[in-house]
Design a protein around this motif. Structure first.
Motif, PDB file in Angstrom:
ATOM      1  N   SER A  37       0.727 -12.449  -0.512  1.00 63.87           N
ATOM      2  CA  SER A  37       1.381 -11.231   0.004  1.00 63.87           C
ATOM      3  C   SER A  37       2.868 -11.504   0.203  1.00 63.87           C
ATOM      4  O   SER A  37       3.316 -12.635   0.069  1.00 63.87           O
ATOM      5  N   THR A  43       7.496  -6.531   4.031  1.00 61.85           N
ATOM      6  CA  THR A  43       7.134  -5.172   3.581  1.00 61.85           C
ATOM      7  C   THR A  43       7.727  -4.129   4.526  1.00 61.85           C
ATOM      8  O   THR A  43       8.277  -3.119   4.070  1.00 61.85           O
ATOM      9  N   ARG A 202      -1.057  -0.100   2.049  1.00 65.11           N
ATOM     10  CA  ARG A 202      -0.689  -1.217   2.933  1.00 65.11           C
ATOM     11  C   ARG A 202      -1.864  -2.164   3.125  1.00 65.11           C
ATOM     12  O   ARG A 202      -3.011  -1.747   3.152  1.00 65.11           O
ATOM     13  N   GLU A 203      -1.530  -3.404   3.247  1.00 63.87           N
ATOM     14  CA  GLU A 203      -2.527  -4.485   3.421  1.00 63.87           C
ATOM     15  C   GLU A 203      -3.416  -4.627   2.184  1.00 63.87           C
ATOM     16  O   GLU A 203      -4.524  -5.141   2.269  1.00 63.87           O
ATOM     17  N   GLY A 204      -2.910  -4.203   1.029  1.00 66.84           N
ATOM     18  CA  GLY A 204      -3.744  -4.151  -0.171  1.00 66.84           C
ATOM     19  C   GLY A 204      -3.942  -5.465  -0.908  1.00 66.84           C
ATOM     20  O   GLY A 204      -4.655  -5.510  -1.913  1.00 66.84           O
ATOM     21  N   SER A 205      -3.341  -6.546  -0.430  1.00 62.10           N
ATOM     22  CA  SER A 205      -3.464  -7.817  -1.175  1.00 62.10           C
ATOM     23  C   SER A 205      -4.888  -8.361  -1.190  1.00 62.10           C
ATOM     24  O   SER A 205      -5.301  -8.987  -2.173  1.00 62.10           O
TER      25      SER A 205
HETATM   26  N1  ASP Z   1       2.607  -6.932   1.866  1.00 64.22           N
HETATM   27  C1  ASP Z   1       1.725  -5.802   1.920  1.00 64.22           C
HETATM   28  C2  ASP Z   1       1.663  -5.258   3.348  1.00 64.22           C
HETATM   29  O1  ASP Z   1       2.232  -5.836   4.243  1.00 64.22           O
HETATM   30  C3  ASP Z   1       0.364  -6.077   1.402  1.00 64.22           C
HETATM   31  C4  ASP Z   1      -0.454  -7.059   2.187  1.00 64.22           C
HETATM   32  O2  ASP Z   1       0.078  -7.795   3.007  1.00 64.22           O
HETATM   33  O3  ASP Z   1      -1.667  -7.114   1.977  1.00 64.22           O
HETATM   34  O4  ASP Z   1       1.056  -4.240   3.552  1.00 64.22           O
END
Ligand code: ASP
Ligand code: MG
Length: 420
Positions: A37, A43, A202-205
């Protein structure tokens, strides 16, 4: 082959990036796809850059972007000696990609620009991490995931084209493992058929890592996080929260649904389809057992507690005291969809429909306004929503003691309380 995913917190400092080397060395000789990420809060910083750019504050956007650039160059400088210059060159190419856009005037949708700018966070972090692994003699190949993950153009929430992406994985990723045991690429981002960058939410990794695990038929996916394991409650809210050794996929989906911040909910399906085990491990102490998530039913789970603060209750009833029928409720669900609102709890009775939502004032205002054209609406703020899975009577008493219960909903597995 294994897939490892390192989240933003595990790459947010020079020390933490240095942790990745010994972790990977524990599996020396194995082929590992490493998904990374963006570093720390990058982000969020890039979201601010986009916001300023879109508001027409070009100078501010460039200044904010400059801070992000400096942070990454400094990190690279601390980590790298022989690999510094090529890494700097790669970073500068990505910087220019973003800056070109920032010098322009916004003419397209906000979400389009968001993805073009925000995707840079993952490009920066993976450039640095793979240069670092090479620096410490872990032979690593870097790939731009935008050449692999093809999506539609639903910016900020793009959907993956599985067929195209599967072919690209066979064409580009598998051969890369002939050159190096470690292949490093980005989570969270993809590209359209017109080479526009996209993001997967968001948080898609975690989701990206699961997609790769599925398509590569990986033996496992390991998500390296800044927690000991998946816990039965948030340790910040409940100091006696304890780690859970194993969970089945369905339980994780349920936990995510009720708001536990464990793993991105979309992550499970691609793993479940191929029965690929998911390990959640602590990157600062890999000797800890962590949590294994798999397809074998897990019995005797401890109670799992999710507490959501800042909840808003909307009580709505028909204006003419007619039943709350499918016409009213259908109309309400259309509003939820239109405003992209996901209620955390709903309940309906003869003339009353209640829903509980996260407190997003603009959305709630719009919902209340539109709903009041056909219903009477009352709004109550400052509530909390407590969910307990695998509950027992004593725990319920302990957790609701002294609180006013505004609403209760119960199944054999799960009980929820709206508390004041
Ligand atoms: N960098 C992105 C975020 O903060 C994806 C992730 O961290 O999963 O949403
Ligand atoms: Mg993250």
């Amino acid at each position: 082959m294994k897939v490892f995913k390192f989240g933003g917190a595990s790459v947010n400092s020079v020390e933490r990036i240095k942790n990745i080397g010994p972790i990977i060395n524990q599996w020396a000789g194995e082929k590992i796809l490493v998904i990374v990420s963006a570093m720390g809060k990058t982000t969020n910083s890039l979201e601010k850059v986009t916001g300023s750019f879109y508001a027409g504050k070009k100078e501010e956007a460039l200044q904010l972007f400059d801070l992000v650039k400096q942070q990454h160059l400094t990190t690279a400088n601390h980590l790298l000696v022989t690999h510094y210059l090529p890494c700097e060159k790669q970073l500068k190419r990505f910087f220019i990609e973003v800056e070109w856009l920032l010098y322009d005037d916004p003419v397209k949708d906000y979400d389009y620009y968001y993805d073009q700018v925000v995707c840079a966070g993952e490009l920066f972090s993976t450039a640095i991490v793979s240069a670092y692994l090479n620096e410490i003699h872990i032979n690593t190949s870097w790939l731009d995931v935008r050449d692999i993950i093809r999506t539609d153009d639903d910016f900020r929430e793009a959907s993956i084209d599985w067929d195209y992406t599967g072919n690209k994985i066979r064409e580009l990723v598998i051969p890369e493992f002939e050159k190096a045991n470690i292949v490093c690429t980005q989570g969270f981002i993809g590209a359209t058929d017109e080479n526009e960058s996209t993001t997967l939410g968001r948080e898609g990794s975690d989701y990206t890592a699961a997609v790769f695990a599925n398509m590569l038929n990986a033996e496992s996916l390991t998500i390296w996080k800044d927690v000991k394991a998946v816990m039965n409650a948030d340790p910040k809210q409940f100091p006696d929260a304890r780690p859970i050794a194993s969970l089945d996929y369905n339980e994780v989906i349920e936990m995510a649904y009720y708001g536990a911040q464990v793993i991105h909910p979309k992550t499970i399906k691609p793993l479940q389809n191929k029965s690929i085990p998911l390990y959640v491990k602590c990157f600062s102490d890999p000797s800890l057992e962590g949590t294994l998530i798999h397809d074998k039913p897990v019995h005797d789970l401890p109670p799992i507690i999710v507490l959501k603060e800042n909840q808003v209750m909307l009580e709505m009833n028909s204006t003419d005291y007619s039943f709350m029928g499918e016409r009213h409720i259908g109309h309400l669900y259309q509003l939820f969809e239109k405003l992209n609102i996901k209620p955390n709890l709903t309940q309906n009775g003869a003339i009353l429909f209640v829903c509980v939502l996260d407190d997003r004032p603009e959305k709630i205002e719009k919902l209340a306004l539109e709903a009041s054209s056909f219903l009477e609406v009352r709004v109550k703020k400052g509530l909390s929503l407590l969910t307990i899975r695998h509950y027992h009577k004593d725990l319920i008493e302990k957790m609701t003691e002294g609180k006013q219960i505004l609403l209760r909903q119960q199944t054999p597995e799960t009980v929820q309380f709206l508390l004041q």
